[in-house]
Scaffold this motif. Structure first.
Motif, PDB file in Angstrom:
ATOM      1  N   LYS B  45       0.661  -1.441   0.047  1.00 26.38           N
ATOM      2  CA  LYS B  45      -0.010   0.218  -0.323  1.00 26.38           C
ATOM      3  C   LYS B  45       1.251   1.471   0.015  1.00 26.38           C
ATOM      4  O   LYS B  45       0.421   2.054  -0.540  1.00 26.38           O
ATOM      5  N   GLY B  46       1.760   1.050   0.801  1.00 23.31           N
ATOM      6  CA  GLY B  46       2.948   2.482   0.491  1.00 23.31           C
ATOM      7  C   GLY B  46       3.460   2.929  -0.425  1.00 23.31           C
ATOM      8  O   GLY B  46       3.919   3.579  -0.634  1.00 23.31           O
ATOM      9  N   ASP B  47       3.628   1.417  -1.437  1.00 25.26           N
ATOM     10  CA  ASP B  47       4.561   1.841  -2.875  1.00 25.26           C
ATOM     11  C   ASP B  47       3.451   2.293  -3.765  1.00 25.26           C
ATOM     12  O   ASP B  47       4.349   2.563  -5.378  1.00 25.26           O
ATOM     13  N   LEU B  48       2.620   2.481  -3.475  1.00 25.19           N
ATOM     14  CA  LEU B  48       1.183   3.305  -4.458  1.00 25.19           C
ATOM     15  C   LEU B  48       1.020   5.072  -4.414  1.00 25.19           C
ATOM     16  O   LEU B  48       0.764   4.823  -3.107  1.00 25.19           O
ATOM     17  N   VAL B  49       1.316   5.500  -5.475  1.00 22.64           N
ATOM     18  CA  VAL B  49       0.802   6.550  -5.510  1.00 22.64           C
ATOM     19  C   VAL B  49      -0.126   6.785  -6.899  1.00 22.64           C
ATOM     20  O   VAL B  49       0.417   5.916  -7.857  1.00 22.64           O
ATOM     21  N   ILE B  50      -1.433   6.917  -6.544  1.00 23.53           N
ATOM     22  CA  ILE B  50      -2.467   7.514  -7.438  1.00 23.53           C
ATOM     23  C   ILE B  50      -2.686   8.537  -7.469  1.00 23.53           C
ATOM     24  O   ILE B  50      -3.184   9.263  -6.141  1.00 23.53           O
ATOM     25  N   ASP B  51      -2.347   9.616  -9.206  1.00 15.78           N
ATOM     26  CA  ASP B  51      -2.424  11.198  -8.475  1.00 15.78           C
ATOM     27  C   ASP B  51      -3.426  11.392  -9.958  1.00 15.78           C
ATOM     28  O   ASP B  51      -3.510  11.046 -10.556  1.00 15.78           O
ATOM     29  N   LEU B  52      -4.357  12.175  -9.495  1.00 19.55           N
ATOM     30  CA  LEU B  52      -4.828  13.047 -10.369  1.00 19.55           C
ATOM     31  C   LEU B  52      -4.791  14.419 -10.107  1.00 19.55           C
ATOM     32  O   LEU B  52      -4.728  15.330  -9.711  1.00 19.55           O
ATOM     33  N   GLU B  53      -4.151  14.469 -11.588  1.00 23.10           N
ATOM     34  CA  GLU B  53      -3.725  16.200 -12.469  1.00 23.10           C
ATOM     35  C   GLU B  53      -5.137  16.339 -13.919  1.00 23.10           C
ATOM     36  O   GLU B  53      -4.920  15.389 -14.380  1.00 23.10           O
ATOM     37  N   ASP B  54      -5.602  17.539 -13.793  1.00 18.49           N
ATOM     38  CA  ASP B  54      -6.512  17.604 -14.344  1.00 18.49           C
ATOM     39  C   ASP B  54      -7.361  16.315 -15.088  1.00 18.49           C
ATOM     40  O   ASP B  54      -8.120  15.966 -13.833  1.00 18.49           O
ATOM     41  N   SER B  55      -7.327  15.802 -15.948  1.00 24.97           N
ATOM     42  CA  SER B  55      -8.430  14.972 -16.124  1.00 24.97           C
ATOM     43  C   SER B  55      -7.139  13.819 -16.512  1.00 24.97           C
ATOM     44  O   SER B  55      -8.200  12.462 -17.200  1.00 24.97           O
ATOM     45  N   GLU B  56      -6.281  13.814 -16.033  1.00 23.11           N
ATOM     46  CA  GLU B  56      -5.782  12.490 -15.775  1.00 23.11           C
ATOM     47  C   GLU B  56      -5.466  12.068 -14.526  1.00 23.11           C
ATOM     48  O   GLU B  56      -5.139  12.243 -14.232  1.00 23.11           O
ATOM     49  N   LEU B  57      -5.448  10.977 -14.725  1.00 26.97           N
ATOM     50  CA  LEU B  57      -5.000   9.641 -14.048  1.00 26.97           C
ATOM     51  C   LEU B  57      -4.440   9.054 -13.469  1.00 26.97           C
ATOM     52  O   LEU B  57      -3.873   8.074 -15.103  1.00 26.97           O
ATOM     53  N   VAL B  58      -3.278   8.986 -13.289  1.00 28.83           N
ATOM     54  CA  VAL B  58      -1.393   7.879 -12.969  1.00 28.83           C
ATOM     55  C   VAL B  58      -1.753   7.364 -11.996  1.00 28.83           C
ATOM     56  O   VAL B  58      -1.292   7.784 -10.726  1.00 28.83           O
ATOM     57  N   VAL B  59      -1.633   6.400 -12.004  1.00 30.01           N
ATOM     58  CA  VAL B  59      -1.464   5.092 -11.182  1.00 30.01           C
ATOM     59  C   VAL B  59       0.468   4.748 -11.069  1.00 30.01           C
ATOM     60  O   VAL B  59       0.419   4.237 -12.472  1.00 30.01           O
ATOM     61  N   SER B  60       0.967   4.840  -9.974  1.00 25.21           N
ATOM     62  CA  SER B  60       2.525   4.483 -10.022  1.00 25.21           C
ATOM     63  C   SER B  60       2.755   3.668  -9.031  1.00 25.21           C
ATOM     64  O   SER B  60       2.197   4.100  -8.408  1.00 25.21           O
ATOM     65  N   GLY B  61       3.255   2.704  -9.529  1.00 26.85           N
ATOM     66  CA  GLY B  61       3.732   1.544  -8.060  1.00 26.85           C
ATOM     67  C   GLY B  61       5.380   0.658  -8.309  1.00 26.85           C
ATOM     68  O   GLY B  61       5.318   1.349  -9.688  1.00 26.85           O
ATOM     69  N   ARG B  62       5.599   0.494  -6.914  1.00 30.34           N
ATOM     70  CA  ARG B  62       6.901  -0.313  -7.360  1.00 30.34           C
ATOM     71  C   ARG B  62       6.413  -1.387  -6.607  1.00 30.34           C
ATOM     72  O   ARG B  62       6.585  -1.576  -4.776  1.00 30.34           O
ATOM     73  N   ALA B  63       7.377  -2.542  -7.688  1.00 30.47           N
ATOM     74  CA  ALA B  63       7.319  -4.134  -6.806  1.00 30.47           C
ATOM     75  C   ALA B  63       8.913  -4.353  -6.427  1.00 30.47           C
ATOM     76  O   ALA B  63       9.559  -4.486  -7.329  1.00 30.47           O
ATOM     77  N   CYS B  64       8.973  -4.540  -5.128  1.00 29.43           N
ATOM     78  CA  CYS B  64       9.668  -5.230  -4.799  1.00 29.43           C
ATOM     79  C   CYS B  64      10.189  -6.690  -4.390  1.00 29.43           C
ATOM     80  O   CYS B  64       9.412  -7.639  -3.696  1.00 29.43           O
ATOM     81  N   ALA B  65      10.946  -7.348  -5.392  1.00 28.63           N
ATOM     82  CA  ALA B  65      11.251  -8.614  -5.104  1.00 28.63           C
ATOM     83  C   ALA B  65      12.302  -9.007  -4.697  1.00 28.63           C
ATOM     84  O   ALA B  65      13.280  -9.964  -5.717  1.00 28.63           O
TER      85      ALA B  65
END
Lengths: 137, 127
Positions: B45-65
């Motif tokens: 949960k802590g490595d997940l970022v959801i950004d909403l800018e104008d009409s663009e929704l950006v979902v980014s995250g990092r998986a560590c293995a």
């Protein structure tokens, strides 16, 4: 009849392909090969199998340990609704991992966190490396 | 165009060296709104970022293995990676009420339809 207009001299392209396959990132190439993708690692104590199974609850996964293999079986259910785009795989999956070392059946542990299944299979005492003390006579 | 390619490659290398993926996503419409399901295994949960800018929704995250000390790989089919995906939102989505939940490595975004866009039955008055 289909007429092939392709050049017979396809050697350079073939060679490129061979190189790409050989030096390309293996993880990317194998990513789509089988479901679920597995990472298998080991140390002296145990074998660890990790699988990426997002969206599958523990009760939908069935792990079976037969004589020489571990079978991971399960089902991914697709949510209901009107689809605009479907990229996530859905359906029944199964993968078989052949173990070439005996494992202790009672000590196998499996955990599921963030969609990653982690199975630890301890090796039996007989195959663990053992240090032998040399007695001075 | 070749400049663009060079640029994206540079961008990619600039980030920690982990390969980047567009996570597979399902987009579903239900009566109450749109649901987006994304496979993001290994992302806490802590490595997940959801950004909403104008009409663009950006979902980014990092998986560590990461491999625990002393273990060695016999077979590798997935690894540490970064996920990033952008979605363009239509005006029918109510931006204030977007909800996100992460369970079992799947991120579910709920994009409710704005009141004005919801189907409405028009009453007919007898004249």
């Amino acid at each position: 009849m289909v007429i092939d207009f392709g050049s017979f001299y396809d050697f350079p392209r073939y060679w490129d392909k061979v190189f790409e396959e050989f030096f390309g990132p293996a993880t990317l190439a194998q990513r789509r090969a089988a479901y679920p993708p597995l990472n298998i690692s080991e140390n002296d104590e145990h074998i660890r199998v990790r699988a990426e199974i997002p969206g599958t609850a523990m009760q939908d996964v069935e792990l079976t340990l037969t004589g020489r293999s571990l079978v991971i079986k399960g089902e991914r259910k697709a949510p209901e609704g009107k689809y605009f785009r479907q990229e996530r795989p859905a359906g029944v999956f199964q993968r078989v991992v052949t173990l070439n070392v005996p494992v202790e059946r009672d000590g196998v542990r499996a955990t599921l966190a963030d969609g990653v299944l982690d199975i630890v299979l301890p090796k039996t005492e007989a195959v663990k490396p053992k240090k032998i003390d040399i007695q001075m006579s | 165009m070749s400049n663009d390619i060079a640029k994206t490659q540079q961008e990619r290398q600039a980030q920690s060296g982990a390969p980047r993926f567009r996570q597979p996503s399902d987009i579903i419409e239900r009566e109450d709104g749109f649901h987006i399901f994304m496979d993001m295994p290994g992302v806490a949960k802590g490595d997940l970022v959801i950004d909403l800018e104008d009409s663009e929704l950006v979902v980014s995250g990092r998986a560590c293995a990461e491999l625990p000390e002393g273990e060695k790989y016999l077979e590798v089919e997935f690894g540490s990676c970064e996920y990033r995906r952008a979605f363009k939102l239509s005006d029918t989505v109510d931006r204030e009420r977007i909800r996100a939940s992460l369970s079992n490595g799947v991120l579910e975004l709920f994009l409710p339809k704005a009141e004005a866009a919801q189907p409405r039955r028009i009453e007919i008055k007898a004249g």
